[in-house]
Design an enzyme around this catalytic site. Structure first.
Site, mmCIF file in Angstrom:
data_model
loop_
_atom_site.group_PDB
_atom_site.id
_atom_site.type_symbol
_atom_site.label_atom_id
_atom_site.label_comp_id
_atom_site.label_asym_id
_atom_site.label_seq_id
_atom_site.Cartn_x
_atom_site.Cartn_y
_atom_site.Cartn_z
ATOM 1 N N ASP A 106 0.838 -1.200 0.000
ATOM 2 C CA ASP A 106 0.000 0.000 0.000
ATOM 3 C C ASP A 106 0.878 1.258 0.000
ATOM 4 O O ASP A 106 2.054 1.205 0.377
ATOM 5 C CB ASP A 106 -0.899 0.020 1.245
ATOM 6 C CG ASP A 106 -1.902 -1.121 1.226
ATOM 7 O OD1 ASP A 106 -2.185 -1.633 0.130
ATOM 8 O OD2 ASP A 106 -2.375 -1.501 2.315
HETATM 9 N N1 URA Z 1 -1.280 -5.985 3.828
HETATM 10 C C1 URA Z 1 -1.783 -4.717 3.882
HETATM 11 O O1 URA Z 1 -2.814 -4.467 4.489
HETATM 12 N N2 URA Z 1 -1.102 -3.745 3.241
HETATM 13 C C2 URA Z 1 0.065 -3.960 2.595
HETATM 14 O O2 URA Z 1 0.651 -3.028 2.051
HETATM 15 C C3 URA Z 1 0.572 -5.273 2.560
HETATM 16 C C4 URA Z 1 -0.130 -6.271 3.179
#
Ligand code: URA
Length: 239
Positions: A106
């Protein structure tokens, strides 16, 4: 991503003036080299990364590239974005425009991002069946308890996909921090797993994928994977 493997005679007919049936003769006349060796059968496989030379002319010489990046916060796990910098903007490599991302993070998640132009490798790394642990350090807004460990081991139900997550291993490091290892990568998986306990993830950092670890790589920097990292990424138990 589709497999790009072809039979030698098919490859020759698609990439030269010769036909499928001409290939047998070309082989008998030792006019084709595959990765530097004289071809011996029309059935030999030509993969995405096989170097093919016909009569001294190179028909294909694409090299596989495997890169790790320590992604900073506020960078998009995409190859293009109109507003923000992308992980690709942080990479200097002549083949960087061929690369795709193996398991996105993310926008605000930091840490290990793998990039490659080898679709077969990225598929193997990502498949839950390969059982490669993706390990994250997590900082939470509320205190953790042992209840989480059992719940994550059992699996958390995700109603949207109608699935239960694969067994995950949680190690509680302090009241608000933990290490979580997953073998899969569903959309926002870590945040949604802690969301089951209404516990918001304040910071998320991926430290490793199998034996490939971020250790020693500065934020925003990237490097090629070593041969040892590549071998062990195929088989997490081979060290
Ligand atoms: N899980 C999440 O919630 N975000 C990420 O960036 C990676 C795994």
């Amino acid at each position: 991503m589709k497999s790009k493997t072809n039979r030698l005679d098919r490859f020759i007919s698609q990439n030269s003036v010769f036909s499928l049936s001409d290939t047998r003769l070309l082989i008998a006349q030792k006019r084709i080299l595959l990765d530097g060796h004289v071809a011996h059968s029309i059935q030999q496989k030509v993969t995405e990364f096989t170097h093919v030379v016909l009569d001294g002319n190179c028909l294909k010489d694409k090299n596989p590239v495997y890169i790790m990046l320590n992604k900073p916060q506020g960078v998009v796990s995409a190859t293009k974005d109109l507003k923000h910098s992308t992980v690709l903007d942080l990479i200097q490599h002549p083949q960087k425009n061929e690369l795709h991302i193996v398991g996105r993070l993310d926008f605000n998640t930091t840490g290990l991002v793998l990039l490659t132009n080898d679709g077969a490798w990225s598929r193997r790394i990502s498949l839950p069946e390969t059982k490669l642990a993706k390990t994250y350090e997590v900082t939470l807004s509320k205190p953790l308890s042992d209840e989480y460990i059992a719940a994550f081991r059992e699996g958390i139900y995700f109603g949207y996909e109608n699935i239960t997550t694969q067994p995950a291993c949680l190690e509680i490091l302090s009241e608000y921090t933990a290490k979580l290892s997953l073998i899969e990568g569903k959309y926002h998986q870590v945040k949604r797993m802690f969301g089951f306990f209404q516990n918001e993830v304040l910071a998320l950092h991926r430290v490793s994928v199998g034996h490939i670890s971020l250790e020693g790589l500065e934020v925003g920097r990237s490097r090629l994977l070593t041969t040892k990292e590549l071998v062990t990424s195929e088989n997490p138990y081979a060290l």
